[in-house]
Design a protein around this motif. Structure first.
Motif, PDB file in Angstrom:
ATOM      1  N   CYS A 194       0.839  -1.188   0.000  1.00  0.00           N
ATOM      2  CA  CYS A 194       0.000   0.000   0.000  1.00  0.00           C
ATOM      3  C   CYS A 194       0.876   1.240   0.000  1.00  0.00           C
ATOM      4  N   SER A 195       0.285   2.346  -0.374  1.00  0.00           N
ATOM      5  CA  SER A 195       0.985   3.629  -0.338  1.00  0.00           C
ATOM      6  C   SER A 195      -0.028   4.715   0.001  1.00  0.00           C
ATOM      7  N   THR A 196       0.429   5.725   0.741  1.00  0.00           N
ATOM      8  CA  THR A 196      -0.416   6.839   1.160  1.00  0.00           C
ATOM      9  C   THR A 196       0.188   8.142   0.663  1.00  0.00           C
ATOM     10  N   SER A 197      -0.643   9.004   0.120  1.00  0.00           N
ATOM     11  CA  SER A 197      -0.167  10.290  -0.375  1.00  0.00           C
ATOM     12  C   SER A 197       0.366  11.131   0.780  1.00  0.00           C
ATOM     13  N   PRO A 198       1.311  12.025   0.506  1.00  0.00           N
ATOM     14  CA  PRO A 198       1.786  12.916   1.562  1.00  0.00           C
ATOM     15  C   PRO A 198       0.662  13.847   2.017  1.00  0.00           C
ATOM     16  N   GLN A 199       0.668  14.184   3.293  1.00  0.00           N
ATOM     17  CA  GLN A 199      -0.354  15.096   3.812  1.00  0.00           C
ATOM     18  C   GLN A 199      -0.185  16.464   3.159  1.00  0.00           C
ATOM     19  N   LYS A 200      -1.278  17.046   2.750  1.00  0.00           N
ATOM     20  CA  LYS A 200      -1.208  18.300   2.017  1.00  0.00           C
ATOM     21  C   LYS A 200      -2.220  19.300   2.567  1.00  0.00           C
ATOM     22  N   ASN A 201      -2.081  20.519   2.114  1.00  0.00           N
ATOM     23  CA  ASN A 201      -2.988  21.584   2.567  1.00  0.00           C
ATOM     24  C   ASN A 201      -3.313  22.472   1.376  1.00  0.00           C
ATOM     25  N   GLY A 202      -4.380  22.136   0.648  1.00  0.00           N
ATOM     26  CA  GLY A 202      -4.799  22.925  -0.495  1.00  0.00           C
ATOM     27  C   GLY A 202      -4.116  22.519  -1.782  1.00  0.00           C
ATOM     28  N   GLY A 203      -4.627  23.067  -2.900  1.00  0.00           N
ATOM     29  CA  GLY A 203      -4.044  22.767  -4.204  1.00  0.00           C
ATOM     30  C   GLY A 203      -4.383  21.362  -4.680  1.00  0.00           C
ATOM     31  N   THR A 204      -3.885  21.025  -5.875  1.00  0.00           N
ATOM     32  CA  THR A 204      -4.100  19.697  -6.466  1.00  0.00           C
ATOM     33  C   THR A 204      -2.784  18.933  -6.510  1.00  0.00           C
ATOM     34  N   LEU A 205      -2.826  17.701  -6.064  1.00  0.00           N
ATOM     35  CA  LEU A 205      -1.655  16.828  -6.094  1.00  0.00           C
ATOM     36  C   LEU A 205      -1.939  15.657  -7.016  1.00  0.00           C
ATOM     37  N   ARG A 206      -1.146  15.515  -8.070  1.00  0.00           N
ATOM     38  CA  ARG A 206      -1.264  14.335  -8.930  1.00  0.00           C
ATOM     39  C   ARG A 206      -0.232  13.323  -8.431  1.00  0.00           C
ATOM     40  N   TRP A 207      -0.735  12.491  -7.532  1.00  0.00           N
ATOM     41  CA  TRP A 207       0.113  11.597  -6.741  1.00  0.00           C
ATOM     42  C   TRP A 207       0.274  10.252  -7.435  1.00  0.00           C
ATOM     43  N   VAL A 208       1.527   9.796  -7.582  1.00  0.00           N
ATOM     44  CA  VAL A 208       1.844   8.488  -8.171  1.00  0.00           C
ATOM     45  C   VAL A 208       2.813   7.768  -7.250  1.00  0.00           C
ATOM     46  N   ALA A 209       2.586   6.481  -7.016  1.00  0.00           N
ATOM     47  CA  ALA A 209       3.484   5.690  -6.171  1.00  0.00           C
ATOM     48  C   ALA A 209       3.670   4.310  -6.784  1.00  0.00           C
ATOM     49  N   SER A 210       4.828   3.711  -6.564  1.00  0.00           N
ATOM     50  CA  SER A 210       5.099   2.370  -7.078  1.00  0.00           C
ATOM     51  C   SER A 210       5.953   1.600  -6.090  1.00  0.00           C
ATOM     52  N   GLY A 211       5.894   0.287  -6.188  1.00  0.00           N
ATOM     53  CA  GLY A 211       6.675  -0.598  -5.323  1.00  0.00           C
ATOM     54  C   GLY A 211       6.553  -2.014  -5.838  1.00  0.00           C
ATOM     55  N   SER A 212       6.904  -2.993  -5.021  1.00  0.00           N
ATOM     56  CA  SER A 212       6.877  -4.376  -5.490  1.00  0.00           C
ATOM     57  C   SER A 212       6.623  -5.338  -4.344  1.00  0.00           C
ATOM     58  N   VAL A 213       6.131  -6.521  -4.708  1.00  0.00           N
ATOM     59  CA  VAL A 213       6.019  -7.652  -3.781  1.00  0.00           C
ATOM     60  C   VAL A 213       6.592  -8.872  -4.497  1.00  0.00           C
ATOM     61  N   ARG A 214       6.982  -9.877  -3.735  1.00  0.00           N
ATOM     62  CA  ARG A 214       7.495 -11.125  -4.313  1.00  0.00           C
ATOM     63  C   ARG A 214       6.582 -12.269  -3.887  1.00  0.00           C
ATOM     64  N   LEU A 215       6.162 -13.079  -4.873  1.00  0.00           N
ATOM     65  CA  LEU A 215       5.216 -14.151  -4.623  1.00  0.00           C
ATOM     66  C   LEU A 215       5.697 -15.459  -5.246  1.00  0.00           C
ATOM     67  N   PRO A 216       5.416 -16.603  -4.611  1.00  0.00           N
ATOM     68  CA  PRO A 216       5.620 -17.877  -5.298  1.00  0.00           C
ATOM     69  C   PRO A 216       4.599 -17.995  -6.423  1.00  0.00           C
ATOM     70  N   TYR A 217       4.955 -18.707  -7.493  1.00  0.00           N
ATOM     71  CA  TYR A 217       4.052 -18.795  -8.636  1.00  0.00           C
ATOM     72  C   TYR A 217       2.770 -19.508  -8.223  1.00  0.00           C
ATOM     73  N   GLY A 218       1.634 -18.926  -8.606  1.00  0.00           N
ATOM     74  CA  GLY A 218       0.352 -19.521  -8.278  1.00  0.00           C
ATOM     75  C   GLY A 218      -0.792 -18.605  -8.660  1.00  0.00           C
ATOM     76  N   SER A 219      -2.000 -18.978  -8.261  1.00  0.00           N
ATOM     77  CA  SER A 219      -3.197 -18.209  -8.547  1.00  0.00           C
ATOM     78  C   SER A 219      -3.617 -17.463  -7.279  1.00  0.00           C
ATOM     79  N   TYR A 220      -3.898 -16.172  -7.418  1.00  0.00           N
ATOM     80  CA  TYR A 220      -4.217 -15.328  -6.270  1.00  0.00           C
ATOM     81  C   TYR A 220      -5.468 -14.494  -6.530  1.00  0.00           C
ATOM     82  N   THR A 221      -6.210 -14.246  -5.473  1.00  0.00           N
ATOM     83  CA  THR A 221      -7.272 -13.254  -5.520  1.00  0.00           C
ATOM     84  C   THR A 221      -6.650 -11.923  -5.125  1.00  0.00           C
TER      85      THR A 221
END
Length: 232
Positions: A161-188
């Motif tokens: 998960c990722s949370t935008s930085p706390q802000k006060n007014g204006g517009t923020l076009r927030w983008v975040a990325s990261g990764s997880v590692r999983l064994p091969y399989g089927s997931y919900t």
């Protein structure tokens, strides 16, 4: 048990010296049946010529191969390796999971700490999974987006998960990325959003280069929020 023995036999064949001679490389086409993480290596069972070759190792060109993909199998000195995947529309570039929204306004209060469920999908994947989220927000609070990966028994195997930085007014076009590692399989996979404070989703374009996100899958009009998963 039999499948494990066959895969072990294939691995043994790889390390046994072959007779020196005019060995020919044989190239054939098959269909990926199943992909495994075997001792830290991707291996595949491949349907071919009315049978199944089990436990074939794959080259790095085959990272992201899935059941149903047509593949190239090369055999030399009795060792078979999957060396490529035949291209088809979207092959190799389509996200594992994708969601977007053109909605704008003030989010409803989440029913509880579990947040607001935006999308649920079944995904077959493994290895390093890249996560990306984005939202155009305004106000004086924070906005969060989260991926949950559950196995067939409903047990959580990964969470990002990722949370935008706390802000006060204006517009923020927030983008975040990261990764997880999983064994091969089927997931919900579940995508959930949260907000705190007086956050609003901004749906319109602003001046200058502050525009909605647009591309071949998001559309020419653009979106105010999106989330994607890809295999690394």
């Amino acid at each position: 048990m039999q499948s494990n023995l066959i895969r072990a036999g294939n691995r043994l064949a790889e390390i046994m010296p072959s007779q020196v001679g005019a060995e020919a490389t044989i190239t054939r086409i098959g269909t990926i049946n199943t992909v495994y993480d075997t001792g830290g290596y991707w291996t595949a069972d491949v349907d071919m010529s009315g049978g199944t070759l089990m436990g074939l190792q794959m080259t790095t060109d085959c990272v992201g191969a899935r059941a149903g993909d047509r593949c190239v199998v090369e055999t030399y000195a009795k060792v078979a390796i999957v060396t490529g995947i035949l291209a088809r529309p979207g092959c190799g570039c389509s996200p594992l999971f994708e969601w977007s929204s053109t909605w704008s306004g003030t989010p409803w209060t989440e029913p509880d700490e579990s947040g607001y469920l935006e999308k649920t999908a079944t995904v077959t994947c493994g290895g390093l999974i890249l996560c990306e989220v984005a939202a155009a927000i305004s106000g004086t609070g924070e906005y969060s987006m989260a991926f949950d990966f559950l196995d067939a028994n409903g047990e959580r195997k990964a969470y990002w998960c990722s949370t935008s930085p706390q802000k006060n007014g204006g517009t923020l076009r927030w983008v975040a990325s990261g990764s997880v590692r999983l064994p091969y399989g089927s997931y919900t996979v579940k995508l959930t959003t949260f907000h705190w404070g007086t956050v609003s989703i901004v749906g319109n374009d602003s001046s200058g280069n502050s525009l909605r996100w647009r591309d071949a899958s998001l559309g020419v009009e653009g979106v105010s929020r999106y989330a994607r998963l890809r295999m690394a």
